[in-house]
Enzyme design. Structure first.
Site, PDB file in Angstrom:
ATOM      1  N   LEU A 193       0.835  -1.211   0.000  1.00  0.00           N
ATOM      2  CA  LEU A 193       0.000   0.000   0.000  1.00  0.00           C
ATOM      3  C   LEU A 193       0.863   1.251   0.000  1.00  0.00           C
ATOM      4  O   LEU A 193       1.998   1.242   0.474  1.00  0.00           O
ATOM      5  CB  LEU A 193      -0.955   0.001   1.198  1.00  0.00           C
ATOM      6  CG  LEU A 193      -0.405   0.045   2.630  1.00  0.00           C
ATOM      7  CD1 LEU A 193       0.107   1.406   3.040  1.00  0.00           C
ATOM      8  CD2 LEU A 193      -1.489  -0.388   3.589  1.00  0.00           C
ATOM      9  N   GLU A 195       0.990   5.149   1.317  1.00  0.00           N
ATOM     10  CA  GLU A 195       0.350   6.105   2.214  1.00  0.00           C
ATOM     11  C   GLU A 195      -0.307   7.176   1.355  1.00  0.00           C
ATOM     12  O   GLU A 195       0.228   7.565   0.315  1.00  0.00           O
ATOM     13  CB  GLU A 195       1.385   6.724   3.158  1.00  0.00           C
ATOM     14  CG  GLU A 195       1.831   5.734   4.201  1.00  0.00           C
ATOM     15  CD  GLU A 195       2.943   6.270   5.090  1.00  0.00           C
ATOM     16  OE1 GLU A 195       3.108   7.489   5.197  1.00  0.00           O
ATOM     17  OE2 GLU A 195       3.667   5.441   5.664  1.00  0.00           O
ATOM     18  N   CYS A 310       9.572   3.821   3.791  1.00  0.00           N
ATOM     19  CA  CYS A 310       9.886   2.526   3.161  1.00  0.00           C
ATOM     20  C   CYS A 310      11.127   2.545   2.264  1.00  0.00           C
ATOM     21  O   CYS A 310      12.068   1.789   2.520  1.00  0.00           O
ATOM     22  CB  CYS A 310       8.680   2.038   2.370  1.00  0.00           C
ATOM     23  SG  CYS A 310       7.336   1.519   3.444  1.00  0.00           S
ATOM     24  N   LYS A 370       5.257  12.885   1.051  1.00  0.00           N
ATOM     25  CA  LYS A 370       4.402  12.918  -0.132  1.00  0.00           C
ATOM     26  C   LYS A 370       3.059  13.493   0.286  1.00  0.00           C
ATOM     27  O   LYS A 370       2.786  13.628   1.486  1.00  0.00           O
ATOM     28  CB  LYS A 370       4.269  11.533  -0.755  1.00  0.00           C
ATOM     29  CG  LYS A 370       3.560  10.529   0.131  1.00  0.00           C
ATOM     30  CD  LYS A 370       3.696   9.172  -0.435  1.00  0.00           C
ATOM     31  CE  LYS A 370       2.527   8.549  -0.983  1.00  0.00           C
ATOM     32  NZ  LYS A 370       2.535   7.263  -1.478  1.00  0.00           N
TER      33      LYS A 370
HETATM   34  N1  LIG Z   1       3.953   2.714   5.945  1.00  0.00           N
HETATM   35  C1  LIG Z   1       3.911   2.172   4.745  1.00  0.00           C
HETATM   36  O1  LIG Z   1       3.555   2.825   3.757  1.00  0.00           O
HETATM   37  C2  LIG Z   1       4.296   0.748   4.538  1.00  0.00           C
HETATM   38  C3  LIG Z   1       4.029   0.120   3.310  1.00  0.00           C
HETATM   39  C4  LIG Z   1       4.398  -1.216   3.140  1.00  0.00           C
HETATM   40  C5  LIG Z   1       5.036  -1.896   4.156  1.00  0.00           C
HETATM   41  N2  LIG Z   1       5.317  -1.259   5.330  1.00  0.00           N
HETATM   42  C6  LIG Z   1       5.975  -2.025   6.392  1.00  0.00           C
HETATM   43  O2  LIG Z   1       4.995  -2.352   7.371  1.00  0.00           O
HETATM   44  C7  LIG Z   1       5.575  -2.333   8.683  1.00  0.00           C
HETATM   45  C8  LIG Z   1       4.804  -1.375   9.564  1.00  0.00           C
HETATM   46  O3  LIG Z   1       4.973  -0.074   9.056  1.00  0.00           O
HETATM   47  P1  LIG Z   1       4.085   1.157   9.579  1.00  0.00           P
HETATM   48  O4  LIG Z   1       4.412   2.295   8.701  1.00  0.00           O
HETATM   49  O5  LIG Z   1       2.685   0.733   9.731  1.00  0.00           O
HETATM   50  O6  LIG Z   1       4.732   1.363  11.032  1.00  0.00           O
HETATM   51  P2  LIG Z   1       4.181   2.273  12.213  1.00  0.00           P
HETATM   52  O7  LIG Z   1       5.368   2.715  12.970  1.00  0.00           O
HETATM   53  O8  LIG Z   1       3.218   3.284  11.680  1.00  0.00           O
HETATM   54  O9  LIG Z   1       3.310   1.258  13.103  1.00  0.00           O
HETATM   55  C9  LIG Z   1       3.865   0.252  13.868  1.00  0.00           C
HETATM   56  C10 LIG Z   1       2.999   0.081  15.111  1.00  0.00           C
HETATM   57  O10 LIG Z   1       3.451  -1.069  15.831  1.00  0.00           O
HETATM   58  C11 LIG Z   1       3.299  -0.801  17.210  1.00  0.00           C
HETATM   59  N3  LIG Z   1       4.112  -1.738  17.985  1.00  0.00           N
HETATM   60  C12 LIG Z   1       5.465  -1.769  18.149  1.00  0.00           C
HETATM   61  N4  LIG Z   1       5.821  -2.786  18.959  1.00  0.00           N
HETATM   62  C13 LIG Z   1       4.678  -3.419  19.322  1.00  0.00           C
HETATM   63  C14 LIG Z   1       4.385  -4.524  20.146  1.00  0.00           C
HETATM   64  N5  LIG Z   1       5.363  -5.194  20.785  1.00  0.00           N
HETATM   65  N6  LIG Z   1       3.101  -4.903  20.309  1.00  0.00           N
HETATM   66  C15 LIG Z   1       2.117  -4.229  19.679  1.00  0.00           C
HETATM   67  N7  LIG Z   1       2.323  -3.162  18.879  1.00  0.00           N
HETATM   68  C16 LIG Z   1       3.594  -2.766  18.699  1.00  0.00           C
HETATM   69  C17 LIG Z   1       3.716   0.651  17.335  1.00  0.00           C
HETATM   70  O11 LIG Z   1       3.234   1.235  18.524  1.00  0.00           O
HETATM   71  C18 LIG Z   1       3.084   1.243  16.079  1.00  0.00           C
HETATM   72  O12 LIG Z   1       1.782   1.731  16.335  1.00  0.00           O
HETATM   73  C19 LIG Z   1       7.038  -1.948   8.476  1.00  0.00           C
HETATM   74  O13 LIG Z   1       7.804  -3.106   8.401  1.00  0.00           O
HETATM   75  C20 LIG Z   1       7.032  -1.248   7.134  1.00  0.00           C
HETATM   76  O14 LIG Z   1       8.265  -1.335   6.468  1.00  0.00           O
HETATM   77  C21 LIG Z   1       4.951   0.034   5.544  1.00  0.00           C
END
Ligand SMILES: NC(=O)c1ccc[n+]([C@@H]2O[C@H](COP(=O)([O-])OP(=O)(O)OC[C@H]3O[C@@H](n4cnc5c(N)ncnc54)[C@H](O)[C@@H]3O)[C@@H](O)[C@H]2O)c1
Length: 480
Positions: A193, A195, A310, A370
Site C-alpha cells: 500500500l 500512504e 519505506c 508525499k
Molecule cells: N507505511 C507504509 O507505507 C508501509 C508500506 C508497506 C510496508 N510497510 C511495512 O509495514 C511495517 C509497519 O509499518 P508502519 O508504517 O505501519 O509502522 P508504524 O510505525 O506506523 O506502526 C507500527 C505500530 O506497531 C506498534 N508496535 C510496536 N511494537 C509493538 C508490540 N510489541 N506490540 C504491539 N504493537 C507494537 C507501534 O506502537 C506502532 O503503532 C514496516 O515493516 C514497514 O516497512 C509500511
C-alpha cells in the site's frame, strides 16, 4: 474470519479496518496505550484519507476492536498479522526488535488451536524462518513455566493424580497439556500500500503475494482475501492476481519492488541533471520515454527524490543483505547516492540565484514525504531544512496537514507557519517540496507580492510554469 493485527500504525490500522469492512472480526493490538485509547474513542493516530470513516464503521458494526492486550487479541483468532515497524538502524540493517518481541509473545500465548501467523512487516530475506523459531522459543518458555508449575505438585481437587495441577489461569492442567507443541504456520504477505491512498490500494492491489510452504495456511489466507481477489462485497474490476511463492521469495519481492521503484526515480533524476546541463526538458523527456510500454510513465517525475518510511530503509536493508552474502549492490548504492545528492542540488540552485544563504529566509511548501499523509519519516524536507540551517538560512514551512495538526515531532530548525500567506511574508525564495493538491491553486501573484524576492523553485515540477511566470514569480524547476 477472526483476525488479529499486531501493530496499529499505517499498515496495521488500514489492514484491520479494511478486513473489518469485508465482514471479518478484527482485533487491532498495539502496545501504545494512548494510541489504543484514542482509537477506542474514534481518534486516529495517523492521517490517511478515508480511514477515520472506515474505522468508525468497523467499530459501529462491532467488527473492529482495539486492545493493548496481545493474548486477548490473538485468542480465538485464526489469522494473526504482524504489522509492527521495522525502522532502519544506523548500520542500515532494519531494527527487528519489535518483530522479535511480538513473535515471542505470540508463541507464549498460542493454545491448541491452529493459527496462521502472517508477517506483513517488511523484514529481511529469511526472517520467516526466524519468526517461526521465535514463536517456538516463546512457546517453549511458556511450556517450561507450565511444567514447573506441575512440578510444584498436585493441587487441591487433583489428589491421586500427580500429573495434574492448576494452570496459571486457574484451570486444571495435565502433563500432556503442559507439553503440547503449538500448531501454526508462518506466512510472508508483503504489503504494497501507498500512504495517502492506502485504503484504495488495499481493496485494489495489483497483486497479493503470499509466501509459504504450507497449503493449509495458503488456503486460509486465500479465503480471507477472496472478496478482494474475486471482487466481491461491492468491489469492482478485474480479479486480482494471487501470487504464491516460497517464504524467502515473498520477502524478496517486497524489497525488489521498492528497489526498482526507487531506482526508477533516481534514474529520472539523473536524466534531469543531464537535461539541465544540455538544455533539454526532463518533463518532456519523461512523457516521451514513459509512453514506451516497456518503461511506463509512473515514477518518472524528476524532483527532490524519494523519502518516506519505506524506500530509504528498504534499500539500505537490501544493500546490507547483499553485503552479508558477499555481493556489493552497486546499482542500488548509486540509486541511494543520486537520491541524497538531489537535495544538495536544490540547495545549490538556491545558492546560484541568492548567492550567500546566510541570513536569507527560505519558505518550504510542504513537509511530508508525499501528499495526503502526515508521515515525516525520512522526508526530503528534513534533509533540506538541515542543509539550509547549516548554511545559516532561516527556514519556514507550511504543510496542509502538519500545520493544521500542530504536530512538531521530529522537526527542528524550522518555523511551521499556520498559513501560506504567513509563510511567504519576507521570504527570499519559496521551494515547493511536496506536491499537495492545494498548492496548484494558490494565488502565486499575491504570494510574490509578500516575498522579499519573488523566487519559486518547483522541486516537484508539478506547477504550470508558463502561468506562474505571468504572476511575476521567477520560476525554476528540476531538469529544465
Ligand atoms: N507505511 C507504509 O507505507 C508501509 C508500506 C508497506 C510496508 N510497510 C511495512 O509495514 C511495517 C509497519 O509499518 P508502519 O508504517 O505501519 O509502522 P508504524 O510505525 O506506523 O506502526 C507500527 C505500530 O506497531 C506498534 N508496535 C510496536 N511494537 C509493538 C508490540 N510489541 N506490540 C504491539 N504493537 C507494537 C507501534 O506502537 C506502532 O503503532 C514496516 O515493516 C514497514 O516497512 C509500511
Amino acid at each position: 474470519m477472526r483476525v488479529a493485527v499486531i501493530g496499529s500504525g499505517y499498515v496495521g490500522l488500514v489492514t484491520g479496518a479494511c478486513l473489518a469492512r469485508l465482514g471479518n472480526s478484527v482485533t487491532c493490538v498495539d502496545n501504545n496505550p494512548a494510541k489504543i485509547e484514542g482509537l477506542r474513542r474514534g481518534r486516529l493516530p495517523i492521517y490517511e484519507p478515508g480511514l477515520e470513516e472506515l474505522v468508525q464503521e468497523g467499530s459501529d458494526r462491532g467488527l473492529l476492536h482495539f486492545t493493548t492486550d496481545l493474548p486477548a487479541g490473538i485468542q480465538n483468532s485464526q489469522v494473526v498479522f504482524i504489522a509492527v515497524g521495522t525502522p532502519s538502524l544506523p548500520s542500515g540493517d532494519p531494527d527487528l526488535r519489535y518483530v522479535e518481541a511480538v513473535a515471542r509473545e505470540i508463541g507464549q500465548h498460542l493454545d491448541e488451536q491452529y493459527r496462521v501467523i502472517v508477517n506483513k512487516s517488511t523484514v529481511p530475506i529469511g526472517s520467516g524462518d526466524w519468526v517461526r523459531m521465535l514463536i517456538l522459543d516463546g512457546a517453549a518458555e511458556a511450556a517450561k513455566q507450565r511444567l514447573s508449575s506441575l512440578e510444584a505438585g498436585p493441587v487441591e481437587g487433583s489428589e491421586g493424580d500427580p500429573d495434574k495441577t492448576t494452570s496459571r489461569g486457574g484451570g486444571v492442567l495435565t502433563l500432556e497439556k503442559a507439553r503440547w507443541v503449538p500448531q501454526f504456520d508462518v506466512v510472508s504477505n508483503p504489503e504494497f500500500l501507498r500512504e495517502g491512498s492506502a485504503i484504495h490500494d488495499t481493496f485494489n492491489p495489483d497483486r497479493i503475494v503470499v509466501g509459504s510452504d504450507s497449503p493449509r495456511a495458503i488456503a486460509i489466507l486465500r479465503e480471507l482475501y477472496e472478496p478482494i481477489l474475486n471482487r466481491q462485497g461491492g468491489l469492482s474490476g478485474d480479479p486480482v492476481p494471487w501470487v504464491v511463492t516460497d517464504l524467502a521469495s515473498a520477502e524478496m519481492i517486497k524489497y525488489a519492488a521498492n528497489a526498482f521503484l526507487a531506482t526508477k526515480i533516481s534514474f529520472i533524476n539523473e536524466i534531469a541533471n543531464i537535461c539541465e546541463r544540455t538544455g533539454a526538458d526532463v518533463t518532456q523527456v519523461a512523457e516521451g520515454i514513459g509512453l514506451d510500454k516497456r518503461i511506463g510513465r509512473a515514477f518518472l517525475n524528476a524532483g527532490l527524490g524519494w523519502g518516506g518510511s519505506c524506500f530509504p530503509k528498504d534499500l539500505a536493508a537490501l544493500i546490507r543483505t547483499a553485503a552479508d552474502y558477499g555481493y556489493e549492490a552497486r546499482l542500488l548504492r548509486a540509486a541511494v547516492e543520486v537520491n541524497q545528492e538531489q537535495r544538495q542540488r536544490l540547495v545549490e540552485k538556491l545558492q546560484q540565484v541568492l548567492k550567500v544563504l546566510k541570513g536569507k529566509t527560505i519558505g518550504l511548501l510542504g513537509l511530508t514525504f508525499k501528499p495526503n499523509t502526515d508521515d515525516l519519516r525520512d522526508a526530503p524536507s528534513l534533509a533540506l531544512i538541515e542543509h539550509l540551517h547549516k548554511l545559516g538560512a532561516k527556514v519556514k514551512a507550511y504543510d496542509p496537514v502538519v500545520s493544521a495538526s500542530g504536530m512538531r515531532e521530529g522537526l527542528s530548525h524550522v518555523v511551521v507557519e499556520t498559513d501560506v500567506l504567513r509563510l511567504a511574508e519576507g521570504c527570499d525564495a519559496l521551494v515547493l517540496v511536496t506536491e499537495w493538491q492545494e498548492f496548484q491553486s494558490l494565488d502565486y501573484g499575491h504570494l510574490a507580492s509578500l516575498m522579499r524576492r519573488p523566487l519559486l523553485i518547483d522541486a516537484r515540477n508539478c506547477l504550470d510554469r508558463q502561468a506562474l511566470r505571468q504572476t511575476g514569480m521567477t520560476v525554476l524547476g528540476v531538469g529544465w
